[in-house]
Write an enzyme that holds these catalytic residues in place. Structure first.
Site, PDB file in Angstrom:
ATOM      1  N   SER A  45       0.834  -1.195   0.000  1.00 18.48           N
ATOM      2  CA  SER A  45       0.000   0.000   0.000  1.00 18.48           C
ATOM      3  C   SER A  45       0.880   1.260   0.000  1.00 18.48           C
ATOM      4  O   SER A  45       1.743   1.410  -0.851  1.00 18.48           O
ATOM      5  CB  SER A  45      -0.958  -0.042   1.196  1.00 18.48           C
ATOM      6  OG  SER A  45      -1.988   0.905   1.080  1.00 18.48           O
ATOM      7  N   ASP A 196      -5.996  -4.377  -1.920  1.00 23.39           N
ATOM      8  CA  ASP A 196      -4.923  -3.957  -1.026  1.00 23.39           C
ATOM      9  C   ASP A 196      -4.088  -5.157  -0.545  1.00 23.39           C
ATOM     10  O   ASP A 196      -4.628  -6.165  -0.085  1.00 23.39           O
ATOM     11  CB  ASP A 196      -5.532  -3.235   0.178  1.00 23.39           C
ATOM     12  CG  ASP A 196      -4.513  -2.436   0.958  1.00 23.39           C
ATOM     13  OD1 ASP A 196      -3.561  -3.041   1.488  1.00 23.39           O
ATOM     14  OD2 ASP A 196      -4.673  -1.209   1.056  1.00 23.39           O
TER      15      ASP A 196
END
Length: 340
Positions: A45, A196
């Site tokens: 991320s 993610d």
């Protein structure tokens, strides 16, 4: 330190939205130490974006090039955020509160995330970070950079993490690593949809063990593993659930390291590599004070506050544990064996 005292390290960078500016500060401080050499970086991320900018910056201009590249990236994010509808109110600014908890736009987004899919919002397309990444990272140079890069994203179909390495990393890969499923449509790569990377490794330690020459991993942690009190409000409960989810795989990996470290004869494969590893952690108590909404706060003053805290905490780590790098772990791995 002299060249004979050079220490080869690799880095594990957690994700956490805007809180990733803390990691910027940590990296900025570590880059000032000529005796540290960076073998590989694993990121997820925001940690993946920091990692890509860091590795490309090193390849372009050495330590100073990496420092400049990181500042340029976070400055561009802040500049783009000036037109964001999610802004702190006057009272929050006057009181110095780093929160969007009272922002009407944030509250609307929070409520709609439980009822509306990103796929229902057909008019909302694109991600401004894609342009910023394309401007701040030379992906051709990144593919040939000597520092190894590992970016984790979660395959929606299988639920498993996929590690993308230097030559595979593109703006789309970095966006996939940061794709929160309640906010963005999944990013398609090679015919598969990705979310993610925090759901499958935040960050992933395994490639650092298997593919790096370094035996010292410095973990830069954003999401608190422990909190002093259980959450009471609905928002704090949701925040804690996210922290637990985004830490769970990392904790399992650290627990495995602890177990194998205690094996008398770990063998000749991954076990031997794991037993030789030394793990260190840089984390800040400031993260205990910041709520979930601040992860979406893209103000330059917020970024520089987090950067300065990252530099301070990294400086304290180097003063306390710099001499341990290359010799012993400074993270208590036995703590991760509790409850087994």
């Amino acid at each position: 330190m002299s060249d004979s005292n050079t220490r080869l390290v690799d880095l594990g960078l957690q994700g956490g939205g805007a809180h990733g500016a803390f990691t910027w500060g940590v990296l900025d401080r570590l880059l000032e130490e000529d005796w540290l050499e960076f073998d590989g970086v694993s990121g997820t991320s925001a940690g993946a974006m920091n990692a890509a900018v860091f590795v490309d910056g090193l390849a372009a201009g050495g330590r100073e090039g990496a420092r400049m590249a990181l500042e340029r990236f976070w400055r561009r994010v802040a500049d783009a955020g000036r037109t964001s509808p999610m802004q702190r109110g006057l009272i929050e600014r006057m009181l110095g509160l780093w929160t969007l908890d009272y922002s009407p736009v944030f509250l609307a987004l929070e409520a709609s995330a439980r009822m509306i899919s990103p796929y229902d919002l057909h008019a909302v397309t694109g991600n401004p970070l894609e342009t910023i990444l394309a401007e701040c990272v030379d992906f051709d140079r990144l593919s040939r950079a000597p520092t190894k890069l590992f970016v984790n994203a979660t395959n929606v179909r299988t639920g498993r993490g996929r590690i993308f390495r230097n030559a595979e990393v593109t703006p789309e890969v970095l966006l996939a690593s940061a794709c929160l499923p309640t906010m963005f449509q999944a990013v398609e790569i090679d015919g598969d949809a990705y979310w993610d990377g925090g759901y499958s490794g935040n960050p992933s330690i395994t490639p650092l063990v298997r593919e790096c020459r370094s035996h010292d991993t410095i973990l830069v942690q954003i999401n608190p593993i422990r909190r002093p009190e259980p959450p009471r409000t609905a928002r704090d409960i949701q925040n804690r659930l996210n922290e637990i989810a985004f830490n769970s795989v990392l904790i399992k990996e650290l627990r495995a390291l602890a177990l194998i470290r205690d094996v008398v004869d770990p063998g000749t494969g991954d076990g031997r590599l794991i037993k030789a590893m030394r793990v260190h952690r840089i984390a800040s108590d400031l993260m205990l004070e910041l709520g979930y909404s601040s992860k979406l706060l893209v103000e330059w003053d917020f970024f520089t506050m987090l950067r300065d805290d990252g530099r301070k905490v990294a400086d304290e780590f180097l003063a306390s544990h710099g001499k341990d790098i290359g010799i012993r772990s400074t993270l208590d791995l036995d703590a991760y064996l509790e409850g087994i």
